[in-house]
Scaffold this motif. Structure first.
Motif, PDB file in Angstrom:
ATOM      1  N   ARG A 165      85.962  58.457  68.338  1.00 41.50           N
ATOM      2  CA  ARG A 165      84.613  58.198  67.851  1.00 41.50           C
ATOM      3  C   ARG A 165      84.697  57.739  66.412  1.00 41.50           C
ATOM      4  NH1 ARG A 165      79.247  61.985  67.061  1.00 41.50           N
ATOM      5  NH2 ARG A 165      80.460  62.756  65.268  1.00 41.50           N
ATOM      6  N   LEU A 166      84.166  56.556  66.174  1.00 40.35           N
ATOM      7  CA  LEU A 166      84.098  56.023  64.821  1.00 40.35           C
ATOM      8  C   LEU A 166      82.744  56.342  64.218  1.00 40.35           C
ATOM      9  CD1 LEU A 166      85.661  52.468  65.325  1.00 40.35           C
ATOM     10  CD2 LEU A 166      86.816  54.659  64.911  1.00 40.35           C
ATOM     11  N   SER A 167      82.739  56.564  62.910  1.00 45.89           N
ATOM     12  CA  SER A 167      81.499  56.811  62.179  1.00 45.89           C
ATOM     13  C   SER A 167      81.392  55.815  61.039  1.00 45.89           C
ATOM     14  CB  SER A 167      81.474  58.232  61.606  1.00 45.89           C
ATOM     15  OG  SER A 167      81.555  59.198  62.625  1.00 45.89           O
ATOM     16  N   CYS A 168      80.172  55.486  60.697  1.00 44.57           N
ATOM     17  CA  CYS A 168      79.914  54.598  59.572  1.00 44.57           C
ATOM     18  C   CYS A 168      78.749  55.189  58.778  1.00 44.57           C
ATOM     19  CB  CYS A 168      79.570  53.202  60.057  1.00 44.57           C
ATOM     20  SG  CYS A 168      79.065  52.067  58.736  1.00 44.57           S
ATOM     21  N   ALA A 169      79.048  55.602  57.569  1.00 46.36           N
ATOM     22  CA  ALA A 169      78.021  56.140  56.684  1.00 46.36           C
ATOM     23  C   ALA A 169      77.470  55.015  55.814  1.00 46.36           C
ATOM     24  CB  ALA A 169      78.608  57.245  55.820  1.00 46.36           C
ATOM     25  N   ALA A 170      76.156  54.878  55.791  1.00 48.65           N
ATOM     26  CA  ALA A 170      75.507  53.805  55.037  1.00 48.65           C
ATOM     27  C   ALA A 170      74.752  54.397  53.854  1.00 48.65           C
ATOM     28  CB  ALA A 170      74.549  53.041  55.927  1.00 48.65           C
ATOM     29  N   SER A 171      74.774  53.672  52.755  1.00 51.85           N
ATOM     30  CA  SER A 171      74.030  54.092  51.577  1.00 51.85           C
ATOM     31  C   SER A 171      73.367  52.880  50.954  1.00 51.85           C
ATOM     32  CB  SER A 171      74.955  54.772  50.562  1.00 51.85           C
ATOM     33  OG  SER A 171      75.903  53.847  50.059  1.00 51.85           O
ATOM     34  N   ALA A 172      72.382  53.141  50.123  1.00 55.27           N
ATOM     35  CA  ALA A 172      71.687  52.080  49.393  1.00 55.27           C
ATOM     36  C   ALA A 172      71.124  51.026  50.314  1.00 55.27           C
ATOM     37  CB  ALA A 172      72.598  51.442  48.340  1.00 55.27           C
ATOM     38  N   CYS A 173      70.750  51.434  51.483  1.00 51.70           N
ATOM     39  CA  CYS A 173      70.142  50.523  52.436  1.00 51.70           C
ATOM     40  C   CYS A 173      68.899  51.201  52.958  1.00 51.70           C
ATOM     41  CB  CYS A 173      71.107  50.238  53.579  1.00 51.70           C
ATOM     42  SG  CYS A 173      70.452  49.173  54.884  1.00 51.70           S
ATOM     43  N   THR A 174      67.850  50.462  53.151  1.00 52.42           N
ATOM     44  CA  THR A 174      66.684  51.046  53.806  1.00 52.42           C
ATOM     45  C   THR A 174      67.078  51.261  55.256  1.00 52.42           C
ATOM     46  OG1 THR A 174      65.286  49.781  52.326  1.00 52.42           O
ATOM     47  CG2 THR A 174      64.226  50.794  54.224  1.00 52.42           C
ATOM     48  N   PHE A 175      67.752  52.353  55.503  1.00 53.20           N
ATOM     49  CA  PHE A 175      68.472  52.529  56.750  1.00 53.20           C
ATOM     50  C   PHE A 175      67.591  52.342  57.958  1.00 53.20           C
ATOM     51  CE2 PHE A 175      72.311  53.611  58.795  1.00 53.20           C
ATOM     52  CZ  PHE A 175      72.003  54.342  59.916  1.00 53.20           C
ATOM     53  N   SER A 176      66.362  52.791  57.842  1.00 53.92           N
ATOM     54  CA  SER A 176      65.514  52.711  59.015  1.00 53.92           C
ATOM     55  C   SER A 176      65.179  51.273  59.380  1.00 53.92           C
ATOM     56  CB  SER A 176      64.232  53.493  58.794  1.00 53.92           C
ATOM     57  OG  SER A 176      63.502  52.920  57.712  1.00 53.92           O
ATOM     58  N   ARG A 177      65.479  50.304  58.476  1.00 52.66           N
ATOM     59  CA  ARG A 177      65.219  48.905  58.798  1.00 52.66           C
ATOM     60  C   ARG A 177      66.510  48.088  58.870  1.00 52.66           C
ATOM     61  NH1 ARG A 177      60.166  47.531  59.199  1.00 52.66           N
ATOM     62  NH2 ARG A 177      58.550  48.876  58.337  1.00 52.66           N
ATOM     63  N   CYS A 178      67.627  48.774  58.939  1.00 55.81           N
ATOM     64  CA  CYS A 178      68.905  48.074  59.034  1.00 55.81           C
ATOM     65  C   CYS A 178      69.357  47.980  60.483  1.00 55.81           C
ATOM     66  CB  CYS A 178      69.988  48.797  58.237  1.00 55.81           C
ATOM     67  SG  CYS A 178      69.962  48.485  56.487  1.00 55.81           S
ATOM     68  N   VAL A 179      69.699  46.806  60.915  1.00 55.38           N
ATOM     69  CA  VAL A 179      70.454  46.633  62.160  1.00 55.38           C
ATOM     70  C   VAL A 179      71.912  46.886  61.821  1.00 55.38           C
ATOM     71  CG1 VAL A 179      71.248  44.984  63.885  1.00 55.38           C
ATOM     72  CG2 VAL A 179      68.843  45.022  63.217  1.00 55.38           C
ATOM     73  N   MET A 180      72.537  47.743  62.600  1.00 57.71           N
ATOM     74  CA  MET A 180      73.936  48.092  62.368  1.00 57.71           C
ATOM     75  C   MET A 180      74.798  47.528  63.485  1.00 57.71           C
ATOM     76  SD  MET A 180      73.579  49.888  59.613  1.00 57.71           S
ATOM     77  CE  MET A 180      75.196  50.664  59.468  1.00 57.71           C
ATOM     78  N   GLY A 181      75.961  47.055  63.121  1.00 58.62           N
ATOM     79  CA  GLY A 181      76.854  46.507  64.124  1.00 58.62           C
ATOM     80  C   GLY A 181      78.283  46.961  63.914  1.00 58.62           C
ATOM     81  N   TRP A 182      79.038  46.894  64.995  1.00 56.42           N
ATOM     82  CA  TRP A 182      80.477  47.127  64.940  1.00 56.42           C
ATOM     83  C   TRP A 182      81.186  45.845  65.370  1.00 56.42           C
ATOM     84  CZ3 TRP A 182      82.935  51.179  62.838  1.00 56.42           C
ATOM     85  CH2 TRP A 182      82.251  52.389  62.691  1.00 56.42           C
ATOM     86  N   PHE A 183      82.213  45.498  64.618  1.00 54.42           N
ATOM     87  CA  PHE A 183      83.065  44.352  64.933  1.00 54.42           C
ATOM     88  C   PHE A 183      84.515  44.832  64.901  1.00 54.42           C
ATOM     89  CE2 PHE A 183      80.118  40.744  64.680  1.00 54.42           C
ATOM     90  CZ  PHE A 183      79.010  41.373  64.115  1.00 54.42           C
ATOM     91  N   ARG A 184      85.402  44.022  65.447  1.00 50.99           N
ATOM     92  CA  ARG A 184      86.818  44.353  65.373  1.00 50.99           C
ATOM     93  C   ARG A 184      87.628  43.082  65.199  1.00 50.99           C
ATOM     94  NH1 ARG A 184      87.809  46.404  71.645  1.00 50.99           N
ATOM     95  NH2 ARG A 184      87.605  44.339  72.659  1.00 50.99           N
ATOM     96  N   GLN A 185      88.799  43.249  64.614  1.00 50.95           N
ATOM     97  CA  GLN A 185      89.677  42.101  64.395  1.00 50.95           C
ATOM     98  C   GLN A 185      91.118  42.525  64.616  1.00 50.95           C
ATOM     99  OE1 GLN A 185      89.103  40.089  60.635  1.00 50.95           O
ATOM    100  NE2 GLN A 185      89.983  38.201  61.448  1.00 50.95           N
ATOM    101  N   ALA A 186      91.739  41.902  65.587  1.00 51.37           N
ATOM    102  CA  ALA A 186      93.144  42.134  65.866  1.00 51.37           C
ATOM    103  C   ALA A 186      93.980  41.111  65.098  1.00 51.37           C
ATOM    104  CB  ALA A 186      93.411  42.017  67.358  1.00 51.37           C
ATOM    105  N   PRO A 187      95.256  41.402  64.839  1.00 47.97           N
ATOM    106  CA  PRO A 187      96.097  40.457  64.087  1.00 47.97           C
ATOM    107  C   PRO A 187      96.135  39.088  64.753  1.00 47.97           C
ATOM    108  CG  PRO A 187      97.184  42.578  64.266  1.00 47.97           C
ATOM    109  CD  PRO A 187      95.965  42.653  65.143  1.00 47.97           C
ATOM    110  N   GLY A 188      95.887  38.052  63.956  1.00 46.11           N
ATOM    111  CA  GLY A 188      95.947  36.692  64.448  1.00 46.11           C
ATOM    112  C   GLY A 188      94.735  36.249  65.243  1.00 46.11           C
ATOM    113  N   LYS A 189      93.728  37.104  65.325  1.00 42.54           N
ATOM    114  CA  LYS A 189      92.533  36.769  66.095  1.00 42.54           C
ATOM    115  C   LYS A 189      91.300  36.766  65.204  1.00 42.54           C
ATOM    116  CE  LYS A 189      94.173  38.460  70.570  1.00 42.54           C
ATOM    117  NZ  LYS A 189      93.843  39.320  71.740  1.00 42.54           N
TER     118      LYS A 189
END
Length: 124
Positions: free
Chosen positions: A19-43
């Motif tokens: 399970r990954l977690s992402c803590a956000a600050s200094a953002c109007t969190f309730s109006r933020c769309v949050m996303g997860w991305f990933r990047q493998a080597p060479g991709k």
């Protein structure tokens, strides 16, 4: 300035969970769309999932649908990525991203704020 800090990465065997977690600050969190991305080597950076501020709308990529679940806790200003049935192909650096808006976009260009990334390694 929005700050995003990911945690929870590590080494796991195929079929395991993280399970990954992402803590956000200094953002109007309730109006933020949050996303997860990933990047493998060479991709290129790949979209994983996104969630609207209300938490009632999510958009997982086809490659992770049924295995990964994105969720958020606005009271804690945190978004999560529960990853089950992990495969070696899921090995990558995982990034949390955010922007202030409504659309659940899969393109990284739509996101204004990024975390530093957390490594996920799945061994076979």
């Amino acid at each position: 300035q929005v700050q995003l800090v990911e945690s929870g990465g590590g080494l796991v065997q195929a079929g395991g969970s993280l399970r990954l977690s992402c803590a956000a600050s200094a953002c109007t969190f309730s109006r933020c769309v949050m996303g997860w991305f990933r990047q493998a080597p060479g991709k290129e950076r790949e979209f994983v999932a996104a969630i609207r501020w209300s938490g009632d709308s999510t958009y997982p990529a086809d490659s992770v649908k049924g295995r990964f679940t994105i969720s958020r806790n606005n009271a804690k200003n945190t978004v999560y990525l529960q990853m089950n049935s992990l495969k070696p192909d899921d090995t990558a650096v995982y990034y949390c991203a955010a922007y202030q808006g409504w659309g659940l976009f899969p393109s990284p260009e739509e996101y204004d704020y990024w975390g530093q990334g957390t490594q996920v390694t799945v061994s076979s």
